[in-house]
Scaffold this active site. Structure first.
Site, PDB file in Angstrom:
ATOM      1  N   ASP A 179       0.818  -1.221   0.000  1.00 16.92           N
ATOM      2  CA  ASP A 179       0.000   0.000   0.000  1.00 16.92           C
ATOM      3  C   ASP A 179       0.845   1.260   0.000  1.00 16.92           C
ATOM      4  O   ASP A 179       0.618   2.178   0.802  1.00 16.92           O
ATOM      5  CB  ASP A 179      -0.942  -0.005   1.219  1.00 16.92           C
ATOM      6  N   GLU A 191       3.050  -2.262  -5.009  1.00 20.72           N
ATOM      7  CA  GLU A 191       2.932  -0.883  -4.513  1.00 20.72           C
ATOM      8  C   GLU A 191       4.167  -0.428  -3.752  1.00 20.72           C
ATOM      9  O   GLU A 191       4.064   0.292  -2.748  1.00 20.72           O
ATOM     10  CB  GLU A 191       1.644  -0.683  -3.699  1.00 20.72           C
ATOM     11  N   ASP A 200      -0.787  -9.269  -6.213  1.00 20.80           N
ATOM     12  CA  ASP A 200      -2.120  -8.730  -5.975  1.00 20.80           C
ATOM     13  C   ASP A 200      -2.894  -8.824  -7.276  1.00 20.80           C
ATOM     14  O   ASP A 200      -2.705  -8.017  -8.179  1.00 20.80           O
ATOM     15  CB  ASP A 200      -2.011  -7.282  -5.499  1.00 20.80           C
TER      16      ASP A 200
END
Lengths: 293, 293
Positions: B49, B79, B189
């Site tokens: 994130d 990320e 992801d």
DNA sequence: CCCGGGAGG
DNA sequence: CCCTCCCGG
């Protein structure tokens, strides 16, 4: 915005429908009418956008004007609302009215009494609709031909795709299972996107045809919802979709119903700079011809 | 809200990763480590994130703590952002770093040098991504076994479904076409919804397995994105999705890679009342076993 | 009753 | 990076 009351004198509404003869309705019934003499079947299908409360009086007046001009044998309306229905019933005394609900917005079948004999009707539920939609069915006789007339307003919006297609499958099932001596005509606001029929349902069932396709897919009557012309919804992008469709299932034997023409109506702007509806109406003519058998 | 600078003393970051021995890294390299003696392959996959700028220092510290605790042989991060990457590179000197981009946010593959021998890497473009996504691939050798390691962060959001599935098809194609003597591990992801795989892709290709499914679909490691527990995003509804997945394509012959366990990490809140990421990380162990042939 | 983006839950 | 609602285009 420019909301308008429906409660005004019914004078201009009667005049819109009956023309100058409205003070003497018997005059109309006496005067010879092309359509009552011939064997053409005319069908009108129109989503009249009852959910839009702008310019209601003018729009109903415009609607009555076209209803009176064409006096279709069968009129299939979507998005009727109680006050509008009441007005139409008061004025269109030459029609028999069937309605799919009493409240909210709903569909209706209007049968021109002198041409179409009502036999029976029923309402088919869509068990999973989130918008109160259903299928209205009427069995009638037209010049001795048994007809099954259906209308519906299938689930709206792109997001309603799954439900809409389930509803369409149900419509087609009822069309297929109608008495085989009946010609079956469905007309209404299907909210269909072409790819839904082609890619999700693999096209129409064998026994059912899309009348617009039978007529050779005329470009001028393709799009019944067209923001490139119709600005009632103030949508800046030009989007054209063929939401409103007529399906036909022929009778197994006897005289066969053949589509003759399809034109769009409601294309002219009212004096209030608004269209009667955000949808165009469909006006369709059919003829009966002897079966090949 | 509570944004934090990354620029602070690297002391607590080093300590988070190296523990009390950080002043003498050779101590770590000298001390016997279970994982460097055994033949288990450990893989971590985690969307950390990087697009969330809240509590960055504490979160990177928490991340380093878990990276140091588990010291997975292969770490697959999504990320990553340049400042975070720089910190990890400065501190995790026992790893080799591969990155899929230099700017924005991107994926990275971290290879534990003493266990994994880097051979080559490549970046596969997704031609129609609107989010700058791609596929990062590394060929490595682990205890003499050739491995192909892949990671990606597939197109996000429900609205990215079409693009996401195209990207997944591309991932699977590359997995299938990797050298057949290689075991292929993808971790990342995927942003997948179960129905997308089942209904849109008709399940996985024959040669590719979902490691979570191979392990018997353990409920406790199912949801890697879970707003019923993780409130980093302040989403009031409880939504649980299995966004992060590991896929395995076995080698055609030779020792076969078999998944042994899968656990979720990052489940504990930091002192700042925040989780390391809005995703849980996946920690997976594999063993090599002799082929049946 | 099109589409997309942004805010709030 | 969930969903729904609302608004503007």
């Amino acid at each position: 915005s420019k909301s308008t009351q429906t409660k005004q004198s019914s004078f201009p509404l009667k005049q819109a429908y009956w023309g100058n003869s409205f003070t003497d309705q018997s005059a109309d019934q006496q005067k010879p009418q092309l359509s009552s003499r011939n064997s053409y079947l005319t069908v009108m299908a129109w989503n009249i956008d009852g959910l839009d409360s702008d310019n209601v009086f003018d729009r109903v007046k415009g609607l009555l004007s076209l209803l009176g001009k064409y006096r279709a044998d069968v009129v299939l309306l979507q998005e009727l609302i109680p006050p509008t229905l009441k007005v139409l019933q008061n004025i269109m005394t030459d029609y028999q009215f069937l309605q799919a609900s009493e409240e909210g917005y709903f569909t209706g079948i209007l049968l021109r009494k002198e041409r179409v004999q009502f036999l029976q009707s029923s309402i088919v539920k869509y068990p999973t609709t989130e918008m109160g939609r259903n299928l209205l069915v009427a069995n009638v006789s037209f010049l001795g031909h048994p007809l099954c007339i259906m209308t519906s307003h299938l689930e709206s919006c792109k997001t309603g795709s799954q439900e809409r297609l389930n509803q369409l499958r149900r419509v087609w099932k009822w069309m297929k299972e109608a008495p085989e001596d009946h010609s079956v005509i469905f007309g209404g606001d299907t909210n269909l996107r072409d790819w839904e029929v082609v890619k999700k349902l693999n096209g129409l069932p064998d026994s059912i045809s899309d009348v617009w396709e039978m007529l050779g897919k005329p470009e001028e009557s393709r799009y019944t919802w067209d923001t490139s012309i119709n600005d009632n919804n103030e949508i800046p992008n030009s989007i054209r979709l063929r939401f409103d469709r007529i399906f036909l299932r022929p009778a197994a034997e006897g005289a066969q119903l053949r589509p003759e023409s399809m034109t769009l109506i409601g294309l002219e702007k009212l004096k209030c700079d608004y269209f009667i509806s955000d949808h165009w109406g469909i006006l369709c003519t059919f003829t009966f011809e002897a079966s090949e058998e």
